[in-house]
Design an enzyme around this catalytic site. Structure first.
Site, short mmCIF file in Angstrom:
data_model
loop_
_atom_site.label_atom_id
_atom_site.label_comp_id
_atom_site.label_asym_id
_atom_site.label_seq_id
_atom_site.Cartn_x
_atom_site.Cartn_y
_atom_site.Cartn_z
N TYR A 52 7.72 20.80 13.31
CA TYR A 52 6.34 20.44 13.65
C TYR A 52 6.24 19.84 15.04
O TYR A 52 7.25 19.52 15.66
CB TYR A 52 5.77 19.48 12.60
CG TYR A 52 6.27 18.05 12.71
CD1 TYR A 52 7.54 17.69 12.27
CD2 TYR A 52 5.47 17.05 13.26
CE1 TYR A 52 8.00 16.38 12.38
CE2 TYR A 52 5.92 15.74 13.37
CZ TYR A 52 7.18 15.42 12.93
OH TYR A 52 7.62 14.12 13.04
N LYS A 63 12.70 18.61 15.65
CA LYS A 63 11.54 17.93 15.05
C LYS A 63 11.27 18.55 13.68
O LYS A 63 10.34 19.34 13.49
CB LYS A 63 10.33 17.99 15.99
CG LYS A 63 9.35 16.87 15.74
CD LYS A 63 8.49 16.62 16.97
CE LYS A 63 7.31 15.72 16.71
NZ LYS A 63 7.62 14.39 16.20
N GLU A 97 16.42 5.25 18.41
CA GLU A 97 14.99 5.40 18.71
C GLU A 97 14.22 4.76 17.56
O GLU A 97 14.81 4.12 16.68
CB GLU A 97 14.63 6.88 18.88
CG GLU A 97 14.92 7.71 17.65
CD GLU A 97 14.55 9.20 17.80
OE1 GLU A 97 13.74 9.54 18.67
OE2 GLU A 97 15.08 10.00 17.02
N LEU A 134 15.11 12.30 19.31
CA LEU A 134 14.18 13.35 19.70
C LEU A 134 13.88 13.20 21.19
O LEU A 134 13.65 12.09 21.67
CB LEU A 134 12.88 13.21 18.89
CG LEU A 134 11.88 14.34 19.15
CD1 LEU A 134 12.33 15.62 18.44
CD2 LEU A 134 10.49 13.96 18.69
N1 PDD Z 1 6.59 11.40 16.53
N2 PDD Z 1 11.22 10.08 18.08
C1 PDD Z 1 10.78 10.47 16.87
C2 PDD Z 1 11.72 10.40 15.72
C3 PDD Z 1 9.47 10.96 16.72
O1 PDD Z 1 9.05 11.39 15.52
C4 PDD Z 1 8.60 10.99 17.84
C5 PDD Z 1 7.20 11.51 17.75
C6 PDD Z 1 9.10 10.54 19.08
C7 PDD Z 1 8.25 10.57 20.33
O2 PDD Z 1 8.01 11.88 20.75
P1 PDD Z 1 6.70 12.30 21.54
O3 PDD Z 1 6.61 11.38 22.73
O4 PDD Z 1 6.94 13.70 21.92
O5 PDD Z 1 5.52 12.10 20.62
C8 PDD Z 1 10.40 10.11 19.16
C9 PDD Z 1 5.28 11.97 16.28
C10 PDD Z 1 4.20 11.36 17.10
C11 PDD Z 1 5.02 11.93 14.79
O6 PDD Z 1 5.91 12.33 14.06
O7 PDD Z 1 3.94 11.54 14.37
#
Ligand code: PDD
Length: 280
Positions: A32, A145, A177, A201
């Protein structure tokens, strides 16, 4: 309720659309993206789609759309939603087939939702957030993801029950993270964050913040740090598509990041990020 897209049809998000045998439902067998649309324009869309295709390739999933086709659907969904600021959720799974672990011979399922984005109140942002340190119990392909978010959900719930907005995950004594964000500390004017690897990620907001740091001539060091270093930091913050740049000011045990107030580096990054997303 929100507008949604499911395998060729635009529907309301609460309409039944996914059969029991859908593999996302049965196995979490999919990937996703969460993309933010600011004033009708999806932010860093190419980067999000690139990551979606990388995640899909990593699980040997053929999405059945190229980037242009996904962009067309995203554009149509945004336009039909009638909203200009929204969170777009895009999901691709291995399709609909009787339950069997082996890959089915069926097309992938692609679905999306378009929801008005929940603006974090300015006073909450100005106050910063609390985080809880938590063991990183995820698998070793966190760069994908994947829909499988059980360890993330459990850690975030534990954090919430301690009054914290995010859990900061720790593996082998190093901060990796957050459950849905990347994590940073600032020491002596330099930003530090875990290097890109299979353990985190590759956040799109991380990429934006790295560019901003470069512009602002703030050193951006991709080097892991320990929970103790985080506790001793001058500043800490998290980034994600939905939280943007969010200062971390407190830990679950009540201890503070320095004076417990958001610091100047996080503020400068956030201001520049807002300008980049056309929010000023
Ligand atoms: N999550 N690390 C993890 C485990 C994440 O699920 C996310 C993002 C990030 C940050 O990635 P980005 O800057 O591309 O949003 C880092 C999304 C927002 C979610 O699952 O809702």
């Amino acid at each position: 309720m929100a507008l949604a897209y499911c395998n060729g049809s635009f529907i309301q998000s609460d309409e039944p659309a996914v059969p029991i045998d859908e593999r996302g439902h049965q196995f979490g067998d999919g990937v996703y993206e969460v993309i933010r649309v600011y004033q009708g324009r999806p932010f860093m869309l190419d980067e999000h789609l690139d990551r979606l295709f990388k995640s899909a390739a990593a699980i040997r999933l053929e999405i059945g759309h190229d980037g242009e086709s996904l962009k067309r659907i995203i554009g149509e969904l945004t336009q039909k939603s009638g909203l200009s600021d929204l969170d777009l959720y895009v999901q691709a799974t291995r399709g609909i087939a009787p339950r069997n672990h082996l890959f089915p011979a069926c097309p992938a399922s692609v679905s999306m939702t378009a929801k008005p984005f929940r603006e974090i109140p300015a006073d909450a942002r100005a106050a910063g957030i609390s985080v809880m340190l938590h063991p990183d119990e995820r698998w070793l392909n966190c760069w994908i993801k994947s829909l499988n978010l059980l360890p993330n959900i459990l850690a975030k719930q534990a954090a919430s029950e301690r009054g914290c907005l995010e859990a900061v995950l720790v593996r082998d004594g190093q901060v990796t993270e957050g459950t849905s964000s990347n994590v940073y500390m600032v020491k002596d004017g330099a930003i530090r964050t875990a290097p890109l690897s299979n353990q985190i990620l590759a956040g799109i907001t991380r990429m934006a913040v790295q560019r901003i740091a470069h512009e602002l001539r703030i050193p951006f060091i991709e080097q892991s740090f320990t929970p103790e270093e985080l506790r001793q930091a001058d500043e800490a913050f998290i980034t994600s598509t939905t939280t943007e740049v969010m200062p971390v000011v407190r830990f679950e045990d009540g201890s503070l990041v320095r004076d417990g107030k958001p610091g100047p580096v996080a503020r400068a990054l956030y201001e520049r990020f807002r300008a980049m997303t056309g929010q000023d």
